[in-house]
Design an enzyme around this catalytic site. Structure first.
Site, PDB file in Angstrom:
ATOM      1  N   LYS A 149      70.955  61.823  44.309  1.00 42.79           N
ATOM      2  CA  LYS A 149      71.857  61.880  45.480  1.00 42.79           C
ATOM      3  C   LYS A 149      71.258  62.763  46.578  1.00 42.79           C
ATOM      4  O   LYS A 149      71.196  62.368  47.742  1.00 42.79           O
ATOM      5  CB  LYS A 149      73.220  62.454  45.047  1.00 42.79           C
ATOM      6  CG  LYS A 149      74.080  62.928  46.205  1.00 42.79           C
ATOM      7  CD  LYS A 149      75.407  63.486  45.742  1.00 42.79           C
ATOM      8  CE  LYS A 149      75.416  64.964  45.429  1.00 42.79           C
ATOM      9  NZ  LYS A 149      75.527  65.871  46.588  1.00 42.79           N
ATOM     10  N   ASN A 150      70.845  63.962  46.195  1.00 44.34           N
ATOM     11  CA  ASN A 150      70.445  64.930  47.225  1.00 44.34           C
ATOM     12  C   ASN A 150      69.084  64.623  47.845  1.00 44.34           C
ATOM     13  O   ASN A 150      68.727  65.207  48.873  1.00 44.34           O
ATOM     14  CB  ASN A 150      70.484  66.357  46.658  1.00 44.34           C
ATOM     15  CG  ASN A 150      71.916  66.813  46.443  1.00 44.34           C
ATOM     16  OD1 ASN A 150      72.841  66.174  46.942  1.00 44.34           O
ATOM     17  ND2 ASN A 150      72.100  67.895  45.698  1.00 44.34           N
ATOM     18  N   CYS A 185      84.374  75.186  52.258  1.00 44.91           N
ATOM     19  CA  CYS A 185      83.772  74.565  51.068  1.00 44.91           C
ATOM     20  C   CYS A 185      84.206  75.313  49.824  1.00 44.91           C
ATOM     21  O   CYS A 185      84.309  76.538  49.846  1.00 44.91           O
ATOM     22  CB  CYS A 185      82.258  74.611  51.205  1.00 44.91           C
ATOM     23  SG  CYS A 185      81.432  73.931  49.778  1.00 44.91           S
ATOM     24  N   ARG A 198      79.277  78.515  53.436  1.00 49.97           N
ATOM     25  CA  ARG A 198      78.081  77.680  53.615  1.00 49.97           C
ATOM     26  C   ARG A 198      77.752  77.534  55.103  1.00 49.97           C
ATOM     27  O   ARG A 198      77.969  76.484  55.706  1.00 49.97           O
ATOM     28  CB  ARG A 198      78.271  76.324  52.949  1.00 49.97           C
ATOM     29  CG  ARG A 198      78.353  76.458  51.450  1.00 49.97           C
ATOM     30  CD  ARG A 198      78.516  75.133  50.773  1.00 49.97           C
ATOM     31  NE  ARG A 198      77.296  74.355  50.743  1.00 49.97           N
ATOM     32  CZ  ARG A 198      77.223  73.135  50.232  1.00 49.97           C
ATOM     33  NH1 ARG A 198      78.306  72.564  49.729  1.00 49.97           N
ATOM     34  NH2 ARG A 198      76.097  72.471  50.221  1.00 49.97           N
ATOM     35  N   ASP A 246      73.270  73.955  40.792  1.00 54.87           N
ATOM     36  CA  ASP A 246      74.021  72.731  40.496  1.00 54.87           C
ATOM     37  C   ASP A 246      74.132  72.445  38.997  1.00 54.87           C
ATOM     38  O   ASP A 246      74.752  71.455  38.604  1.00 54.87           O
ATOM     39  CB  ASP A 246      73.389  71.530  41.215  1.00 54.87           C
ATOM     40  CG  ASP A 246      73.609  71.586  42.719  1.00 54.87           C
ATOM     41  OD1 ASP A 246      74.470  72.360  43.157  1.00 54.87           O
ATOM     42  OD2 ASP A 246      72.911  70.854  43.450  1.00 54.87           O
ATOM     43  N   ARG A 277      81.897  61.774  43.971  1.00 51.18           N
ATOM     44  CA  ARG A 277      81.026  62.003  45.117  1.00 51.18           C
ATOM     45  C   ARG A 277      79.556  61.987  44.703  1.00 51.18           C
ATOM     46  O   ARG A 277      78.692  61.610  45.487  1.00 51.18           O
ATOM     47  CB  ARG A 277      81.313  63.377  45.741  1.00 51.18           C
ATOM     48  CG  ARG A 277      82.559  63.429  46.604  1.00 51.18           C
ATOM     49  CD  ARG A 277      82.597  64.748  47.332  1.00 51.18           C
ATOM     50  NE  ARG A 277      81.232  65.179  47.609  1.00 51.18           N
ATOM     51  CZ  ARG A 277      80.737  66.381  47.402  1.00 51.18           C
ATOM     52  NH1 ARG A 277      81.498  67.340  46.952  1.00 51.18           N
ATOM     53  NH2 ARG A 277      79.484  66.671  47.665  1.00 51.18           N
TER      54      ARG A 277
HETATM   55  C1  EPZ Z   1      71.949  71.786  48.855  1.00 50.85           C
HETATM   56  O1  EPZ Z   1      72.993  72.292  49.670  1.00 50.85           O
HETATM   57  C2  EPZ Z   1      72.582  70.793  47.914  1.00 50.85           C
HETATM   58  N1  EPZ Z   1      73.194  69.751  48.697  1.00 50.85           N
HETATM   59  C3  EPZ Z   1      73.614  71.484  47.038  1.00 50.85           C
HETATM   60  O2  EPZ Z   1      74.101  70.548  46.104  1.00 50.85           O
HETATM   61  C4  EPZ Z   1      72.908  72.619  46.273  1.00 50.85           C
HETATM   62  O3  EPZ Z   1      73.876  73.329  45.523  1.00 50.85           O
HETATM   63  C5  EPZ Z   1      72.220  73.557  47.254  1.00 50.85           C
HETATM   64  O4  EPZ Z   1      71.317  72.819  48.113  1.00 50.85           O
HETATM   65  C6  EPZ Z   1      71.415  74.643  46.581  1.00 50.85           C
HETATM   66  O5  EPZ Z   1      70.444  74.070  45.754  1.00 50.85           O
HETATM   67  C7  EPZ Z   1      72.445  68.757  49.162  1.00 50.85           C
HETATM   68  O6  EPZ Z   1      71.245  68.699  48.978  1.00 50.85           O
HETATM   69  C8  EPZ Z   1      73.152  67.681  49.892  1.00 50.85           C
HETATM   70  P1  EPZ Z   1      71.385  75.628  50.951  1.00 50.85           P
HETATM   71  P2  EPZ Z   1      72.638  73.126  50.976  1.00 50.85           P
HETATM   72  O7  EPZ Z   1      71.365  75.501  52.424  1.00 50.85           O
HETATM   73  O8  EPZ Z   1      71.381  72.626  51.542  1.00 50.85           O
HETATM   74  C9  EPZ Z   1      72.843  79.953  52.340  1.00 50.85           C
HETATM   75  C10 EPZ Z   1      75.746  69.309  45.030  1.00 50.85           C
HETATM   76  O9  EPZ Z   1      76.643  69.589  44.203  1.00 50.85           O
HETATM   77  N2  EPZ Z   1      72.606  79.443  53.702  1.00 50.85           N
HETATM   78  O10 EPZ Z   1      70.103  75.523  50.229  1.00 50.85           O
HETATM   79  O11 EPZ Z   1      73.846  73.122  51.839  1.00 50.85           O
HETATM   80  C11 EPZ Z   1      73.992  79.222  51.656  1.00 50.85           C
HETATM   81  O12 EPZ Z   1      75.253  79.754  52.017  1.00 50.85           O
HETATM   82  C12 EPZ Z   1      75.507  70.215  46.199  1.00 50.85           C
HETATM   83  O13 EPZ Z   1      75.061  68.287  44.954  1.00 50.85           O
HETATM   84  C13 EPZ Z   1      72.666  80.307  54.767  1.00 50.85           C
HETATM   85  O14 EPZ Z   1      72.923  81.498  54.611  1.00 50.85           O
HETATM   86  O15 EPZ Z   1      72.408  74.550  50.378  1.00 50.85           O
HETATM   87  C14 EPZ Z   1      73.623  79.411  50.202  1.00 50.85           C
HETATM   88  O16 EPZ Z   1      74.030  80.679  49.772  1.00 50.85           O
HETATM   89  C15 EPZ Z   1      76.450  71.340  46.253  1.00 50.85           C
HETATM   90  N3  EPZ Z   1      72.460  79.802  56.021  1.00 50.85           N
HETATM   91  C16 EPZ Z   1      72.093  79.346  50.221  1.00 50.85           C
HETATM   92  O17 EPZ Z   1      71.722  79.657  51.559  1.00 50.85           O
HETATM   93  C17 EPZ Z   1      72.145  78.504  56.239  1.00 50.85           C
HETATM   94  O18 EPZ Z   1      71.964  78.113  57.392  1.00 50.85           O
HETATM   95  C18 EPZ Z   1      71.503  78.009  49.836  1.00 50.85           C
HETATM   96  O19 EPZ Z   1      72.134  76.986  50.584  1.00 50.85           O
HETATM   97  C19 EPZ Z   1      72.074  77.632  55.140  1.00 50.85           C
HETATM   98  C20 EPZ Z   1      72.305  78.121  53.873  1.00 50.85           C
END
Ligand code: EPZ
Length: 449
Positions: free
Chosen positions: A22-23, A117, A122, A308, A400
């Site tokens: 998916k991702n 969320c 996020r 995840d 989802r």
């Molecule tokens: C991706 O989300 C995945 N989603 C998530 O999977 C997964 O849990 C996550 O990466 C971590 O591996 C998709 O790929 C669609 P991040 P993403 O930006 O990209 C912080 C699932 O169940 N952060 O890597 O949104 C954030 O708050 C989903 O399939 C900032 O501070 O995650 C978090 O603590 C859920 N500022 C960390 O970084 C930003 O601008 C990692 O988030 C962006 C993120």
């Protein structure tokens, strides 16, 4: 709304195929916005999130077709639309992955901020930081990110944040930089296999990205990208979920379409817990030869243990003798499943970004509530391991991101039913427990002598 009724106590046995990721599929679908000509994708899973993104891309002028052979074709017919509406984005945060491609190709993107969320805060500040560094003018108005740039310009960008790298942030900035004027370097890029899959598909479209899978990316901008034919990588999180389900039920399961090199941290942890994981060509066999052992788990960015899989690991550890500590350093508040596991009889308490768990006692079925995609998977695993029946509500979260999970589990011998959420759907076995305690003695006021 649907719910699952799971009858625990059966060891999973058999063989199933893991779906496409998916991702990985979501940002690759979004990248079709930048291509001249059709993009053909194989192994895009059939999921609610994929449907949501297909609807969004359709509103952005992309013709999205699911062919009879299962492949998905995407072709941008118009470069005009650039608004990703709140109604579509709020259904799925990953919609934000259209931001970089829209801006780079159409010079303007107006994308709703996704809002709250269930797995914690996020923000998308790092996405915006990266796009601003590439020369975009960005402002937030009425809940929308409005980004504009006639042509982006290559530069050096550091994308590290308080919780490490960002997966979709790296996807957005990397995708946008492919059409920028000049060279872009990204430091602290996410190394997740899904980012690599996007990078590989962009390179096949004509982009020039080096360093994929490392924290340092070098991207030489090109004038145009062409359509591509690409097969999405296997879903490592689905593979991990099925492995953990097999282990929690002390079953013996073979999974096809698995990339073991994407699962090193998960396999290492499972082996530490006492699970035997044996690669067999492009397949993997999982079984539990002896008692499960407690273990400490820390969710970290790739190649660490994926956040995840944190909820699923926690369910497994309820079955392992001893104390385990599960910490999430990516989403420190991702513990909504914890009180639901407690409802099933697990002994867990939270301490900041950790959960301390005393495992090895049987779980007993109850009604529980799913709060997000992976929490739902964790509860299904706990239900499979529990005695009696477990009802899991709000499984739309699960729909989802898992393709036909209940069908796959049923093929492995699980007793799992999907029914409409209705009071009549709750099995009698989950009625209020019988009160066998002696009747309460009424409190009698005795006036002082
Ligand atoms: C991706 O989300 C995945 N989603 C998530 O999977 C997964 O849990 C996550 O990466 C971590 O591996 C998709 O790929 C669609 P991040 P993403 O930006 O990209 C912080 C699932 O169940 N952060 O890597 O949104 C954030 O708050 C989903 O399939 C900032 O501070 O995650 C978090 O603590 C859920 N500022 C960390 O970084 C930003 O601008 C990692 O988030 C962006 C993120």
């Amino acid at each position: 709304m649907d719910l699952f009724v799971v009858k625990g106590g059966t060891s999973l046995r058999g063989r199933v195929r893991v779906s496409g990721s998916k991702n990985a599929a979501l940002p690759i679908m979004a990248a079709a916005l930048m291509a001249d000509g059709p993009t053909i994708l194989h192994d895009v899973p059939e999921l609610a999130d994929v449907s949501s993104l297909s609807s969004l891309l359709t509103t952005l002028g992309v013709a999205v077709v699911r062919r009879t052979d299962g492949a998905m074709t995407l072709e941008s017919a118009s470069d005009e639309p650039c608004v990703a509406h709140y109604d579509l984005v709020r259904k799925m945060r990953a919609s934000v992955c259209v931001l970089g491609p829209l801006l780079a190709r159409r010079g303007r993107a107006c994308v709703s901020l996704p809002g709250g969320c269930n797995i914690g805060d996020r923000p998308i500040d790092l996405h915006l930081k990266g796009l601003r560094a590439l020369g975009a003018e960005i402002r937030i108005e009425r809940g929308y990110v409005i980004a504009e740039a006639a042509r982006l310009t290559g530069t050096s960008i550091y994308l590290g944040g308080p919780f490490g790298s960002t997966v979709t942030g790296t996807c957005n900035v990397m995708a946008a930089a492919t059409l920028a004027n000049g060279v872009t370097t990204i430091e602290a890029a996410a190394c997740e296999p899904e980012v690599v899959d996007l990078g590989n598909s962009l390179n096949a479209m004509g982009a020039r990205i080096e360093g994929l899978g490392t924290p340092f990316l070098r991207i030489e901008g090109v004038e145009r990208l062409a359509g591509v034919e690409h097969t999405i990588i296997p879903d490592r999180i689905e593979a991990a979920t099925l492995m953990i389900a097999a282990a929690a039920t002390r079953g013996r399961v073979t999974l096809d379409n698995v990339r073991m090199d994407h699962l090193t941290s998960v396999v290492e942890k499972l082996r530490e817990i006492g699970v035997r994981v044996q690669p067999r060509g492009a397949a993997v066999e999982v079984h539990v030869p002896a008692q499960l052992q407690s273990a400490d788990c820390v969710a970290l960015p790739y190649p660490g243990l994926p956040t995840d899989t944190q909820a699923q690991m926690m369910s497994l550890l309820t079955q392992a003798q001893g104390i385990s500590i599960v910490t999430d350093k990516v989403f420190p508040d991702r513990f909504m499943h914890l009180p639901e596991l407690v409802r099933l009889g697990a002994r867990i308490r939270r301490e900041g970004s950790s959960a301390i768990l005393s495992g090895g006692r049987p779980l007993s079925g109850a009604c529980v509530m799913a709060s997000d995609l992976r929490a739902s998977a964790g509860l299904v695993i706990a239900g499979l391991a529990a005695e009696g029946e477990t009802v899991i509500r709000r499984i739309y979260h699960l729909d989802r991101g898992y393709e036909r999970l209940e069908a796959k589990l049923a093929a492995l011998g699980a007793t799992i039913r999907r029914v409409k959420d209705d009071p009549a759907a709750i099995p009698e076995s989950l009625a209020v427990p019988e009160d066998n305690a002696p009747p309460l003695v009424p409190w009698v006021h005795r006036p002082a002598a």
